[in-house]
Scaffold this active site. Structure first.
Site, PDB file in Angstrom:
ATOM      1  N   CYS A   1       0.824  -1.210   0.000  1.00 25.61           N
ATOM      2  CA  CYS A   1       0.000   0.000   0.000  1.00 25.61           C
ATOM      3  C   CYS A   1       0.865   1.271   0.000  1.00 25.61           C
ATOM      4  O   CYS A   1       1.501   1.567  -1.002  1.00 25.61           O
ATOM      5  CB  CYS A   1      -0.987  -0.066   1.151  1.00 25.61           C
ATOM      6  SG  CYS A   1      -2.468   0.879   0.818  1.00 25.61           S
TER       7      CYS A   1
ATOM      8  N   HIS B   1      -3.450  -4.969   1.927  1.00 28.01           N
ATOM      9  CA  HIS B   1      -2.804  -5.165   3.234  1.00 28.01           C
ATOM     10  C   HIS B   1      -2.762  -6.653   3.570  1.00 28.01           C
ATOM     11  O   HIS B   1      -3.647  -7.142   4.289  1.00 28.01           O
ATOM     12  CB  HIS B   1      -3.591  -4.422   4.322  1.00 28.01           C
ATOM     13  CG  HIS B   1      -3.308  -2.964   4.382  1.00 28.01           C
ATOM     14  ND1 HIS B   1      -2.453  -2.395   5.296  1.00 28.01           N
ATOM     15  CD2 HIS B   1      -3.753  -1.957   3.618  1.00 28.01           C
ATOM     16  CE1 HIS B   1      -2.390  -1.090   5.106  1.00 28.01           C
ATOM     17  NE2 HIS B   1      -3.177  -0.788   4.087  1.00 28.01           N
TER      18      HIS B   1
ATOM     19  N   GLU C   1      -0.998  -8.203   5.629  1.00 28.82           N
ATOM     20  CA  GLU C   1      -0.739  -8.444   7.061  1.00 28.82           C
ATOM     21  C   GLU C   1      -2.029  -8.423   7.876  1.00 28.82           C
ATOM     22  O   GLU C   1      -2.045  -8.869   9.018  1.00 28.82           O
ATOM     23  CB  GLU C   1       0.260  -7.398   7.594  1.00 28.82           C
ATOM     24  CG  GLU C   1      -0.294  -6.032   7.945  1.00 28.82           C
ATOM     25  CD  GLU C   1      -0.658  -5.152   6.746  1.00 28.82           C
ATOM     26  OE1 GLU C   1      -0.524  -5.616   5.595  1.00 28.82           O
ATOM     27  OE2 GLU C   1      -1.101  -4.017   6.971  1.00 28.82           O
TER      28      GLU C   1
HETATM   29  N1  GLN Z   1      -3.484   6.347   0.715  1.00 29.06           N
HETATM   30  C1  GLN Z   1      -2.272   6.117   1.440  1.00 29.06           C
HETATM   31  C2  GLN Z   1      -1.126   6.888   0.819  1.00 29.06           C
HETATM   32  O1  GLN Z   1      -1.255   7.432  -0.215  1.00 29.06           O
HETATM   33  C3  GLN Z   1      -1.940   4.651   1.478  1.00 29.06           C
HETATM   34  C4  GLN Z   1      -2.979   3.906   2.271  1.00 29.06           C
HETATM   35  C5  GLN Z   1      -2.489   2.684   2.953  1.00 29.06           C
HETATM   36  O2  GLN Z   1      -1.282   2.426   3.061  1.00 29.06           O
HETATM   37  N2  GLN Z   1      -3.395   1.935   3.469  1.00 29.06           N
HETATM   38  O3  GLN Z   1      -0.110   6.953   1.366  1.00 29.06           O
END
Ligand code: GLN
Length: 207
Positions: free
Chosen positions: A84, A176, A178
């Site tokens: 992410c 995610h 995890e």
């Molecule tokens: N939207 C977040 C970002 O741009 C990432 C979101 C996340 O890691 N769950 O950093």
């Protein structure tokens, strides 16, 4: 890492969802280490850049002094998994980032920040991998992966969109892993250690 030794996998622990990564690594029989200071990078066999907020993480990489150490770890080919926000930090191009946000320029793709909607539009779905294997994907303000370079392999998709990709020893994951129960994505990182058999120790490479 010597033959038969337990690999040590660092998890960047400046901000965001790092503790669940450590718990999942422990389940896989791997030594996990929270990385907060440059010295924490010494001897790592792999590193996880977790989810969180990539703008904040970018600033904390500078204030913690960790940026150059992680960059050189990537330069040495040490396996790195970015989930992410961590994927956003690895991408060569980021759409929707503040101009002062800086990443590691390692995964040849565009990461479009928050492309799947805001926090309350987070969703869970099945990610489809090769051979009909699936894993549960939890998407929280996830980036969309677009404009893949030729060296990037797509390992998992949702509705045709790449959500799990790999370039060399760098793995990017839009969801995610995890937070779910399936150690599949972390397993890919561990497999990559076995493939590389590269150990970082005080900046030297050992067999
Ligand atoms: N939207 C977040 C970002 O741009 C990432 C979101 C996340 O890691 N769950 O950093």
């Amino acid at each position: 890492m010597g033959a038969g030794a337990r690999p040590t996998v660092g998890v960047l622990a400046l901000q965001g969802a790092f503790s669940n990564h450590l718990a999942l690594l422990a389940r896989l029989g791997v030594e996990g280490r929270a990385v907060r200071l440059p010295g924490d990078l010494v001897g790592l066999d792999a590193l996880v850049l977790p989810g969180g907020e990539s703008t904040t993480m970018s600033m904390l990489l500078d204030s913690s002094g960790l940026r150059s150490g992680i960059q050189s770890l990537l330069d040495r080919g040490v396996p790195v998994l970015g989930t992410c926000a961590g994927l956003i930090l690895l991408a060569t191009r980021v759409d929707g980032a503040r101009p002062d946000q800086r990443g590691f320029d390692r995964l040849d793709c565009t990461a479009v920040r928050n492309a799947y909607g805001r926090q309350n539009e987070s969703f869970e779905t099945e990610v489809v991998l090769d051979g009909g294997v699936t894993t549960h994907g939890i998407f929280i303000r996830a980036p969309r992966i677009t404009e893949l370079g030729r060296e990037v392999e797509v390992l998992g998709r949702v509705d045709g969109d790449p959500v799990l990709v790999r370039q060399g020893s760098v793995i990017g994951c839009a969801f995610h892993p995890e937070l779910g129960d399936d150690p599949l994505v972390h397993g890919l990182l561990i497999d990559q250690i076995d493939r590389n058999l590269t150990t970082v120790s005080d900046g030297r490479q050992e067999d």
